[in-house]
Design a protein around this motif. Sequence first.
Motif, mmCIF file in Angstrom:
data_model
loop_
_atom_site.group_PDB
_atom_site.id
_atom_site.type_symbol
_atom_site.label_atom_id
_atom_site.label_comp_id
_atom_site.label_asym_id
_atom_site.label_seq_id
_atom_site.Cartn_x
_atom_site.Cartn_y
_atom_site.Cartn_z
ATOM 1 N N UNK A 354 0.851 -1.184 0.000
ATOM 2 C CA UNK A 354 0.000 0.000 0.000
ATOM 3 C C UNK A 354 0.891 1.239 0.000
ATOM 4 N N UNK A 355 0.282 2.398 -0.206
ATOM 5 C CA UNK A 355 1.132 3.586 -0.241
ATOM 6 C C UNK A 355 1.370 4.115 1.165
ATOM 7 N N UNK A 356 2.223 5.107 1.270
ATOM 8 C CA UNK A 356 2.655 5.598 2.576
ATOM 9 C C UNK A 356 1.488 6.117 3.407
ATOM 10 N N UNK A 357 0.618 6.888 2.785
ATOM 11 C CA UNK A 357 -0.494 7.461 3.540
ATOM 12 C C UNK A 357 -1.360 6.366 4.133
ATOM 13 N N UNK A 358 -1.657 5.364 3.297
ATOM 14 C CA UNK A 358 -2.527 4.297 3.783
ATOM 15 C C UNK A 358 -1.845 3.529 4.903
ATOM 16 N N UNK A 359 -0.564 3.290 4.739
ATOM 17 C CA UNK A 359 0.178 2.557 5.757
ATOM 18 C C UNK A 359 0.104 3.265 7.097
ATOM 19 N N UNK A 360 0.338 4.583 7.088
ATOM 20 C CA UNK A 360 0.351 5.321 8.344
ATOM 21 C C UNK A 360 -1.050 5.410 8.951
ATOM 22 N N UNK A 361 -2.040 5.638 8.102
ATOM 23 C CA UNK A 361 -3.404 5.719 8.640
ATOM 24 C C UNK A 361 -3.821 4.372 9.228
ATOM 25 N N UNK A 362 -3.438 3.277 8.545
ATOM 26 C CA UNK A 362 -3.757 1.939 9.068
ATOM 27 C C UNK A 362 -3.092 1.715 10.414
ATOM 28 N N UNK A 363 -1.813 2.134 10.519
ATOM 29 C CA UNK A 363 -1.104 1.955 11.782
ATOM 30 C C UNK A 363 -1.790 2.728 12.893
ATOM 31 N N UNK A 364 -2.161 3.960 12.587
ATOM 32 C CA UNK A 364 -2.829 4.783 13.593
ATOM 33 C C UNK A 364 -4.152 4.162 14.006
ATOM 34 N N UNK A 365 -4.932 3.754 13.013
ATOM 35 C CA UNK A 365 -6.249 3.192 13.316
ATOM 36 C C UNK A 365 -6.118 1.891 14.093
ATOM 37 N N UNK A 366 -5.140 1.073 13.752
ATOM 38 C CA UNK A 366 -4.952 -0.177 14.495
ATOM 39 C C UNK A 366 -4.610 0.112 15.941
ATOM 40 N N UNK A 367 -3.824 1.163 16.140
ATOM 41 C CA UNK A 367 -3.513 1.561 17.501
ATOM 42 C C UNK A 367 -4.767 1.968 18.252
ATOM 43 N N UNK A 368 -5.636 2.702 17.580
ATOM 44 C CA UNK A 368 -6.892 3.123 18.201
ATOM 45 C C UNK A 368 -7.746 1.921 18.554
ATOM 46 N N UNK A 369 -7.700 0.908 17.705
ATOM 47 C CA UNK A 369 -8.564 -0.239 17.898
ATOM 48 C C UNK A 369 -8.234 -1.016 19.161
ATOM 49 N N UNK A 370 -6.986 -0.921 19.586
ATOM 50 C CA UNK A 370 -6.641 -1.651 20.796
ATOM 51 C C UNK A 370 -7.173 -0.947 22.046
ATOM 52 N N UNK A 371 -7.616 0.269 21.885
ATOM 53 C CA UNK A 371 -8.147 1.006 23.033
ATOM 54 C C UNK A 371 -9.548 0.523 23.339
ATOM 55 N N UNK A 372 -9.872 0.409 24.620
ATOM 56 C CA UNK A 372 -11.176 -0.156 24.967
ATOM 57 C C UNK A 372 -12.335 0.715 24.523
ATOM 58 N N UNK A 373 -12.069 1.997 24.283
ATOM 59 C CA UNK A 373 -13.159 2.914 23.974
ATOM 60 C C UNK A 373 -13.066 3.554 22.594
ATOM 61 N N UNK A 374 -11.831 3.788 22.122
ATOM 62 C CA UNK A 374 -11.683 4.582 20.903
ATOM 63 C C UNK A 374 -11.818 3.772 19.630
ATOM 64 N N UNK A 375 -12.199 2.498 19.738
ATOM 65 C CA UNK A 375 -12.283 1.664 18.547
ATOM 66 C C UNK A 375 -13.309 2.197 17.546
ATOM 67 N N UNK A 376 -14.316 2.901 18.036
ATOM 68 C CA UNK A 376 -15.320 3.404 17.109
ATOM 69 C C UNK A 376 -14.746 4.431 16.141
ATOM 70 N N UNK A 377 -13.766 5.209 16.614
ATOM 71 C CA UNK A 377 -13.140 6.178 15.725
ATOM 72 C C UNK A 377 -12.376 5.472 14.624
ATOM 73 N N UNK A 378 -11.737 4.357 15.012
ATOM 74 C CA UNK A 378 -10.865 3.665 14.069
ATOM 75 C C UNK A 378 -11.636 3.200 12.840
ATOM 76 N N UNK A 379 -12.922 2.907 13.008
ATOM 77 C CA UNK A 379 -13.709 2.375 11.893
ATOM 78 C C UNK A 379 -13.702 3.333 10.703
ATOM 79 N N UNK A 380 -13.906 4.625 10.995
ATOM 80 C CA UNK A 380 -13.911 5.590 9.893
ATOM 81 C C UNK A 380 -12.576 5.657 9.188
#
Lengths: 586, 373
Positions: A354-380
């Motif tokens: 994937x390209x750089x932007x997608x890679x970084x956004x995926x990494x950020x979102x995956x990090x959010x997903x591990x949070x007990x509450x912020x997973x809903x943000x990660x979906x978008x």
Amino acid sequence: MEEVDVEPSPMLIPSAGFHQRHLGFEWGPGDLLVYETNYKLQGPRSAGSPLVHVVRKDEDICSPILRKLFNESHLIFVGLQKIKEDVVEVHSVEVSILLAIELIWNLCEVLFIDAAPAGSLLLHLLDWVRLHKSDVDARAREVLQSESPAQHQSYWDVISLVLQGRMDEARQVLSKQASLRAESSSVFKRMDVLLQTMPIFNPTGTQTLTEFDVKWRHWHEECDRCLQDNTFASNRHLETIVKILVGDEDTILEQKELLSTWYHFLVTRLLFTHPTIKPPDLHYYAQSSMNMFLGPRAPPEPLDIILLSAFEFDLHQVIKDCSIALNNWWFVAHLTDLLDHCKLLQSHNLHFGSNLREFLVLEYASGLFTHHSLWQLAVDYFDHCPEFGRVYLELQIERIPLDTERKAIKVLRICEDRQMSEQVRSICKIMAKRALRNNRLGSALSWSIRAKDAAFATLISERFLQDYCNKGSFTDLDLLDNLGPAMLLSDRLTFLGKYREFHRLYGENRFSEAAKLLLSLMTAKIAPRGLWMTLLTDALPLLEQKEVKTRTTHALHSHFTVVKKLVETMYICLQNFKHLSCTIAV
Amino acid sequence: MDPTAKYISQKISRTRWRPVPAGLLQQPEVFAAGSWDNESNRVSIWSLGDDDSDTDGEFDEEPRLLCDSEHDGDVTDLQFLDGDRLVSASSSGAVAILKLQPDCQALSLAHVWERAHRYSCDNAPCTAVVCRSPELVSVGEDGRVILYKADQTEVVRVIENADSSTIHAVTFLRTTEVLTVNSIGQLKMWDFRQQSDSPAQILSLTGDRVPLHCVDKHPNQQHIVATGGQDGMLCIWDVRQGNTPFSLIEAHSAEMWEVHFHPSNPNHLFTCSEDGSLLHWETTSGSDMSTLLQRGWNSRVVSHSGVPLAGEDDSVVSSWLAGDSSKNRLEATHMLPSQTLSVNSLDVLEQCLVCGTDGEAVYVHRQLPNFSI
């Protein structure tokens, strides 16, 4: 294997790895599981510690202040994805912590997004410096509002106004001094004129850069002449100021305390020596300014390295340095996304495809997903990663712990909106099984209906029928009596509903209807084999009842027909049964 | 006028206005918020600050936190019992009464009924609680309906196995009657005067068994209720009349979490949903609002059967029950500026509206637009 950018810092895990035991590990979505193995370098093998250690990174994700940041930036991120025009408005993200991030962000705006050409570039850089060194205003105001400004101890800090190129304000402060001493007023007037006549480039005006350059050189010569003539020799402060105006680097460097940072020094230096600086030439001055300001032995901080990469217009290096220096993917993900929208990032293929932007956004979102509450943000965020977002979401969404029905409903809504039917089925099955275990048959059925899971509906019906056989009566009548169209989900469920209806009709003494229903149940072949005997047993009292209950000949007649059919079917059933038992006996 | 938003670093499951003392024409200023999905959840009390006349009607101030208290489990429901007592329902199955100190300095636990809702070997979340001082009723995923009295430590009555599915919401109809809605789309009326544990009446939509998530009663007419469900449909029912709701409105595109009639102006209804929108519904009859108020509720209404219901006072029929859609219009306005994450809760009192979202933001409207009392 690529080179490592920075030396990884070791992390001690308490109570692990003693007695030279080897440690084993396993990666999780956001954590690392570490355990002691049985392997030992020397000495006899023995059982190790039974503990499994969970090592988690990204602690700032739990900070309440950062949560506000994540939520607000999520709104902005989603809004940005919807903008389709080429020119993107830069949204400024309010950051209450990590001033460095704000600094870097603003610089990237100036250099990459606004992409100011020569002339305006310096003006933008001046704004940037003024924004990040705001205590100058406070001090100036303090001086001006005091009783006798000229006697104020910080009066001569007016130099910092000059360093920031704020000539009008500097003149205002200096005028306080001028009115005081009549004999030196001419000197002050001279300085006032110099400050007033300093040319400032007007990007929207008709003046070209060359014209401005000529004017500026004239003015510069004028200042130099004043210096050579020793016009300001009587007052050392004014002498310092004129040296600064001339662009004497040593004098500017002497104001280290007022400048406080090397990039302020850089901008001031450019203001008085090279105001028509072009973007490609910026990095020469940046490097030398940093060296002059910090001195030869001071090692540059990560922030300085990042700023330097920005001045060199090396976007990828900026992103790389930020990724290393900052603890959390938030900044790089959003910055890269913004730059990508401005079409400033060339497609940079990574090993993962994937390209750089997608890679970084995926990494950020995956990090959010591990949070007990912020997973809903990660979906978008996953939604806006065209290549891998969906796969990531599918894998992660099933792992959210579902403690309450409400949470399960929210997760299901996310899956249904994205047509993730497998995940829907799997989550509904988990909830239905849990309900069944707690004897909540109605809930279990409602989950099966949502997932359109015929197999599970059959399972629930079997459970009901089992209960009936054991207790002799139905439980949860409120459910069975009101199944509605859900009955059609599975054959067994239909049978159950109809069978309950038969019992109800019988209880209300509506025997002819009951008989018809029973007949249809037997002939439609949806009755499970195991219940045939029960059905037949139910039919027996009907045959006896008719003599008591029939009133009209018409009803009697229809009744007889029904009963006749019943008897015929009974005969067939009995035959089959006999046949079955014969075959078993044989 | 746009509502003020405040990010409070926790996902909000419920927001409720603190009741203003009756008789005083005050706007509410204090609200309670409950969080969910946190490792440690909290019930917090917020204030909107003074609204002095010298602020020129500018209500820019953000809500500020007065006090809060730790809460065990998700806050699944929150209701004010009176001016200084708050009832909370928890995902651990407990129902608690929290006491607010005078001047809102602190929030403390006054009494808790632990494991009021439970399975034989597990916790069952309590899904909703409703109060009419001093009585409380709670319902939960275990299908129980429990009646408490605020000052008694033991529960007054438990209706075991009231429902084979999860009961999502409950509301008082008359003093001894409650109405519950469940996840197989049924409304059940329970009369506590009756000894038996079976419902007095069951209503449901013919058709698909869509789970119902919220219910609210018309403030003046106890037989009119509004429900919202998984498919976002808003239904207005007359509980005296059989199985079909009077109105079926496609309100939202996802689960509707709360529906509220405005307590003093029931021509206005508010709904909020998982799809991130909060809608303000206004029913306008053909005639002008002022003439409507003059004549009271004497608007000409055609009931479903065309015949006035027995024992019915002709003049007291709500405009919500009009079958004739050309005479009555229903207008809906979005109350939030942009699409947010799910709006989980709303509360409305006088001219003020407060709501909480999964985006960890609380929105407050201090002057509802197009609203006249």
